[in-house]
Design a protein around this motif. Structure first.
Motif, PDB file in Angstrom:
ATOM      1  N   ILE A  70      -3.942 -11.420   1.709  1.00  0.00           N
ATOM      2  CA  ILE A  70      -3.958 -10.798   2.856  1.00  0.00           C
ATOM      3  C   ILE A  70      -4.356 -11.913   3.643  1.00  0.00           C
ATOM      4  O   ILE A  70      -3.634 -13.042   3.863  1.00  0.00           O
ATOM      5  CB  ILE A  70      -5.224 -10.786   2.854  1.00  0.00           C
ATOM      6  CG1 ILE A  70      -5.551  -9.758   1.130  1.00  0.00           C
ATOM      7  CG2 ILE A  70      -5.933 -10.651   3.646  1.00  0.00           C
ATOM      8  CD1 ILE A  70      -7.751 -10.186   0.812  1.00  0.00           C
ATOM      9  N   ASN A  71      -3.348 -11.010   5.133  1.00  0.00           N
ATOM     10  CA  ASN A  71      -3.076 -11.606   6.185  1.00  0.00           C
ATOM     11  C   ASN A  71      -4.156 -10.953   7.709  1.00  0.00           C
ATOM     12  O   ASN A  71      -4.121  -9.847   7.688  1.00  0.00           O
ATOM     13  CB  ASN A  71      -1.413 -11.846   6.757  1.00  0.00           C
ATOM     14  CG  ASN A  71      -0.879 -12.338   4.915  1.00  0.00           C
ATOM     15  OD1 ASN A  71      -0.718 -14.048   6.135  1.00  0.00           O
ATOM     16  ND2 ASN A  71      -0.229 -12.181   4.603  1.00  0.00           N
ATOM     17  N   PRO A  72      -3.972 -12.301   8.843  1.00  0.00           N
ATOM     18  CA  PRO A  72      -4.058 -11.575   9.837  1.00  0.00           C
ATOM     19  C   PRO A  72      -3.526 -10.715  10.243  1.00  0.00           C
ATOM     20  O   PRO A  72      -2.627 -10.065  10.127  1.00  0.00           O
ATOM     21  CB  PRO A  72      -3.478 -12.844  11.504  1.00  0.00           C
ATOM     22  CG  PRO A  72      -3.780 -14.144  10.224  1.00  0.00           C
ATOM     23  CD  PRO A  72      -2.938 -13.273   8.740  1.00  0.00           C
ATOM     24  N   GLY A  73      -4.659  -9.579  10.420  1.00  0.00           N
ATOM     25  CA  GLY A  73      -4.261  -8.049  10.618  1.00  0.00           C
ATOM     26  C   GLY A  73      -5.160  -7.124   9.855  1.00  0.00           C
ATOM     27  O   GLY A  73      -4.825  -5.791   9.834  1.00  0.00           O
ATOM     28  N   ASN A  74      -4.775  -7.812   8.329  1.00  0.00           N
ATOM     29  CA  ASN A  74      -5.432  -6.607   6.916  1.00  0.00           C
ATOM     30  C   ASN A  74      -7.137  -6.830   7.214  1.00  0.00           C
ATOM     31  O   ASN A  74      -7.809  -5.697   6.895  1.00  0.00           O
ATOM     32  CB  ASN A  74      -5.180  -8.082   5.679  1.00  0.00           C
ATOM     33  CG  ASN A  74      -4.369  -7.317   5.066  1.00  0.00           C
ATOM     34  OD1 ASN A  74      -2.744  -8.742   5.116  1.00  0.00           O
ATOM     35  ND2 ASN A  74      -3.900  -6.027   4.493  1.00  0.00           N
ATOM     36  N   SER A  75      -7.479  -7.614   7.748  1.00  0.00           N
ATOM     37  CA  SER A  75      -9.036  -7.598   8.257  1.00  0.00           C
ATOM     38  C   SER A  75      -9.800  -6.071   8.290  1.00  0.00           C
ATOM     39  O   SER A  75      -9.148  -5.374   9.492  1.00  0.00           O
ATOM     40  CB  SER A  75     -10.240  -8.775   9.280  1.00  0.00           C
ATOM     41  OG  SER A  75      -9.439  -9.758   9.180  1.00  0.00           O
ATOM     42  N   GLY A  76     -10.666  -5.544   7.521  1.00  0.00           N
ATOM     43  CA  GLY A  76     -11.397  -4.681   7.897  1.00  0.00           C
ATOM     44  C   GLY A  76     -10.594  -3.574   6.668  1.00  0.00           C
ATOM     45  O   GLY A  76     -10.844  -2.352   6.984  1.00  0.00           O
ATOM     46  N   GLY A  77      -9.168  -3.776   6.202  1.00  0.00           N
ATOM     47  CA  GLY A  77      -8.792  -2.666   5.155  1.00  0.00           C
ATOM     48  C   GLY A  77      -8.871  -3.490   4.286  1.00  0.00           C
ATOM     49  O   GLY A  77     -10.210  -4.123   3.595  1.00  0.00           O
ATOM     50  N   PRO A  78      -8.770  -1.560   3.109  1.00  0.00           N
ATOM     51  CA  PRO A  78      -9.316  -1.854   2.268  1.00  0.00           C
ATOM     52  C   PRO A  78      -8.723  -2.387   0.739  1.00  0.00           C
ATOM     53  O   PRO A  78      -7.950  -2.828   1.192  1.00  0.00           O
ATOM     54  CB  PRO A  78      -9.203  -0.175   1.694  1.00  0.00           C
ATOM     55  CG  PRO A  78      -8.638   0.302   2.379  1.00  0.00           C
ATOM     56  CD  PRO A  78      -8.285  -0.521   3.675  1.00  0.00           C
ATOM     57  N   LEU A  79      -9.493  -2.502   0.178  1.00  0.00           N
ATOM     58  CA  LEU A  79      -9.573  -3.517  -1.137  1.00  0.00           C
ATOM     59  C   LEU A  79      -9.450  -2.319  -2.542  1.00  0.00           C
ATOM     60  O   LEU A  79     -10.525  -2.250  -2.325  1.00  0.00           O
ATOM     61  CB  LEU A  79     -10.150  -4.976  -1.585  1.00  0.00           C
ATOM     62  CG  LEU A  79      -9.367  -5.936  -3.226  1.00  0.00           C
ATOM     63  CD1 LEU A  79      -8.054  -6.092  -2.582  1.00  0.00           C
ATOM     64  CD2 LEU A  79     -11.042  -6.872  -3.018  1.00  0.00           C
ATOM     65  N   LEU A  80      -8.946  -2.404  -2.983  1.00  0.00           N
ATOM     66  CA  LEU A  80      -8.610  -1.331  -3.813  1.00  0.00           C
ATOM     67  C   LEU A  80      -8.379  -1.431  -5.558  1.00  0.00           C
ATOM     68  O   LEU A  80      -7.982  -2.438  -5.642  1.00  0.00           O
ATOM     69  CB  LEU A  80      -7.506   0.097  -3.354  1.00  0.00           C
ATOM     70  CG  LEU A  80      -7.523   0.207  -2.695  1.00  0.00           C
ATOM     71  CD1 LEU A  80      -6.014   1.033  -1.956  1.00  0.00           C
ATOM     72  CD2 LEU A  80      -8.593   1.268  -1.668  1.00  0.00           C
ATOM     73  N   ASN A  81      -9.136  -0.603  -6.891  1.00  0.00           N
ATOM     74  CA  ASN A  81      -9.132  -0.757  -7.616  1.00  0.00           C
ATOM     75  C   ASN A  81      -7.927   0.054  -8.078  1.00  0.00           C
ATOM     76  O   ASN A  81      -6.891   1.059  -7.457  1.00  0.00           O
ATOM     77  CB  ASN A  81     -10.465  -0.349  -8.641  1.00  0.00           C
ATOM     78  CG  ASN A  81     -10.393   1.154  -8.618  1.00  0.00           C
ATOM     79  OD1 ASN A  81      -9.922   1.544  -7.899  1.00  0.00           O
ATOM     80  ND2 ASN A  81     -11.928   1.157  -8.877  1.00  0.00           N
ATOM     81  N   LEU A  82      -7.365   0.465  -9.525  1.00  0.00           N
ATOM     82  CA  LEU A  82      -6.177   0.995  -9.833  1.00  0.00           C
ATOM     83  C   LEU A  82      -6.135   1.468  -9.994  1.00  0.00           C
ATOM     84  O   LEU A  82      -5.294   2.895 -10.170  1.00  0.00           O
ATOM     85  CB  LEU A  82      -5.750   0.149 -11.056  1.00  0.00           C
ATOM     86  CG  LEU A  82      -5.479  -1.652 -11.007  1.00  0.00           C
ATOM     87  CD1 LEU A  82      -4.976  -1.823 -12.239  1.00  0.00           C
ATOM     88  CD2 LEU A  82      -4.083  -1.691  -9.612  1.00  0.00           C
ATOM     89  N   LYS A  83      -7.837   2.600  -9.722  1.00  0.00           N
ATOM     90  CA  LYS A  83      -8.017   4.445  -9.743  1.00  0.00           C
ATOM     91  C   LYS A  83      -7.862   4.919  -8.700  1.00  0.00           C
ATOM     92  O   LYS A  83      -7.897   5.943  -7.843  1.00  0.00           O
ATOM     93  CB  LYS A  83      -9.331   4.284 -10.119  1.00  0.00           C
ATOM     94  CG  LYS A  83      -9.341   4.514 -11.371  1.00  0.00           C
ATOM     95  CD  LYS A  83     -11.199   4.545 -12.823  1.00  0.00           C
ATOM     96  CE  LYS A  83     -10.808   3.803 -13.320  1.00  0.00           C
ATOM     97  NZ  LYS A  83     -12.438   4.850 -14.199  1.00  0.00           N
TER      98      LYS A  83
END
Length: 392
Positions: free
Chosen positions: A243-256
């Motif tokens: 995770i880097n600057p600009g990733n903020s607010g994006g989703p963290l997902l499971n494998l489904k």
């Protein structure tokens, strides 16, 4: 003994012939056994073996990188499924700065005059669409203080203006809305309580403006506390997915391909130390964000500390469990109810309080306006006090 010496050579000849035949029969049987067992093949030659060896040397087997419990193909399917619902967020904000006008000097070389100048700052972040009509979740710090917010959908070069529906600084969550004029792709929500350390995780976002960057790893831990400035997070997901600057607010997902968190922070002093807000926590406040534009939280109006042996000795109690009131805010529900500095909170609505965290968690489970019952120890005497919670 042979009767006649002339008989000896004939009988010896017969014995040698018979023995030779027996040896040949044994060898033939041994060969047939190996063949039937598959150790010998009449179809494979020495030349075939050399060719096979040469092939294995010139065409090495390359292992495909994978994450725990999955294959590379499933990560691809996650990206195809969720990617269209991930957006880039671009912000602009203007602030006044003091700048010196070096062309203006007075005769006595007094202090250089300063003037106010406007400086425009641009920001980049990520978000994801949660409804077909354009509601988007992101971090509060991505859009905080912005004069303009624009959203860029996957595969589009132009942006769409976004409006703020609601924000919550404490949780670092913001809800935006865009009008796309069409139904939009949406993410599926997962269960962040069900995941475990070691489960696979995928992050999608726009680090440093690199559109729709995908990283993969595992859930490193759950329930991580983290302090960022004045914000105190208590229940973050930790992941080693980059995770880097600009990733903020994006989703963290499971494998489904389900959202289990909102990427919000990194530890810049290490590698593979990313943190996300659990999506279950976000969904608890989503209705408030939509209807009120903010999160309604209950407020008692006290500062509390954990019990220590020193505080227990000072209060004259043997038990080292409970939450100690360090300060009572003037005009707060606590002051109106009669709580005092030094009171030890041992129960909330007949549920045991062991420390300051358990007290905070219990209070947060109520709604503003609720009436609760506290049991406190004051100078060794138990008292029951009713408190009417206000909105923070």
């Amino acid at each position: 003994m042979f009767k006649n010496l002339t008989d000896y050579p004939i009988k010896l000849k017969h014995a040698i012939v018979a023995g030779g035949i027996a040896v040949l029969l044994v060898l033939a049987g041994f060969w047939l056994g190996l063949k039937n067992a598959g150790y010998l093949s009449t179809n494979q030659t020495v030349d075939d073996t050399l060719k096979a060896s040469a092939t294995s040397q010139t065409t090495p087997v390359v292992a495909t990188p994978t994450i725990a419990g999955t294959s590379d193909n499933s990560i691809t399917s996650v990206v195809k499924k969720v990617g269209p619902a991930v957006v880039a967020i671009e912000t602009k904000s203007t602030r006044n700065i003091e700048s010196s006008n070096n062309r203006r000097f007075n005769r006595n070389f007094s202090a250089t005059p300063y003037s106010q100048q406007e400086q425009t700052e641009q920001g980049l972040g990520s978000g994801f669409i949660i409804s077909k009509d354009g509601y988007i979740l992101t971090n509060n710090h991505v859009i905080e203080g912005a004069d303009s917010i624009n959203v860029r959908l996957q595969g589009e070069t132009t942006t769409k203006e976004a409006k703020i529906v609601g924000t919550d600084e404490a949780l670092d969550v913001a809800l935006l809305k865009i009008d796309a004029g069409k139904d939009l792709p949406v993410v599926a929500m997962g269960d962040s309580d069900a995941i475990q350390a070691g489960d696979g995780a995928v992050a999608i976002g726009n680090p440093f403006g690199l559109d729709h960057t995908v990283t993969a790893g595992v859930i490193s831990a759950k329930g991580r506390p983290l302090t960022i400035g004045t914000q105190n997070f208590k229940n973050l997901l930790q992941t080693d997915a980059s995770i880097n600057p600009g990733n903020s607010g994006g989703p963290l997902l499971n494998l489904k391909g389900e959202v289990i968190g909102i990427n919000t922070a990194i530890n810049a002093e290490g590698q593979g130390l990313g943190f996300a807000i659990p999506i279950n926590t976000v969904q608890e406040v989503l209705t408030d964000l939509i209807k009120k534009g903010k999160v309604s939280r209950p407020w008692v109006g006290v500062s509390i500390e954990d019990m220590t042996p020193e505080l227990a000795a000072y209060a004259g109690v043997d038990n080292e469990e409970g939450a100690v009131i360090a300060q009572v805010v003037s005009g707060s529900p606590a002051e109106k109810a009669g709580l005092k500095q030094g009171d030890i909170i041992v129960e909330v609505d007949k549920q045991k309080i062991t420390d300051s965290q358990s007290f905070s968690e219990k209070i947060s489970s109520f709604k503003a306006g609720a009436k609760i019952q506290l049991q406190v120890s004051r100078q060794g005497v138990l008292k029951t006090i009713d408190v009417l919670l206000a909105e923070k």
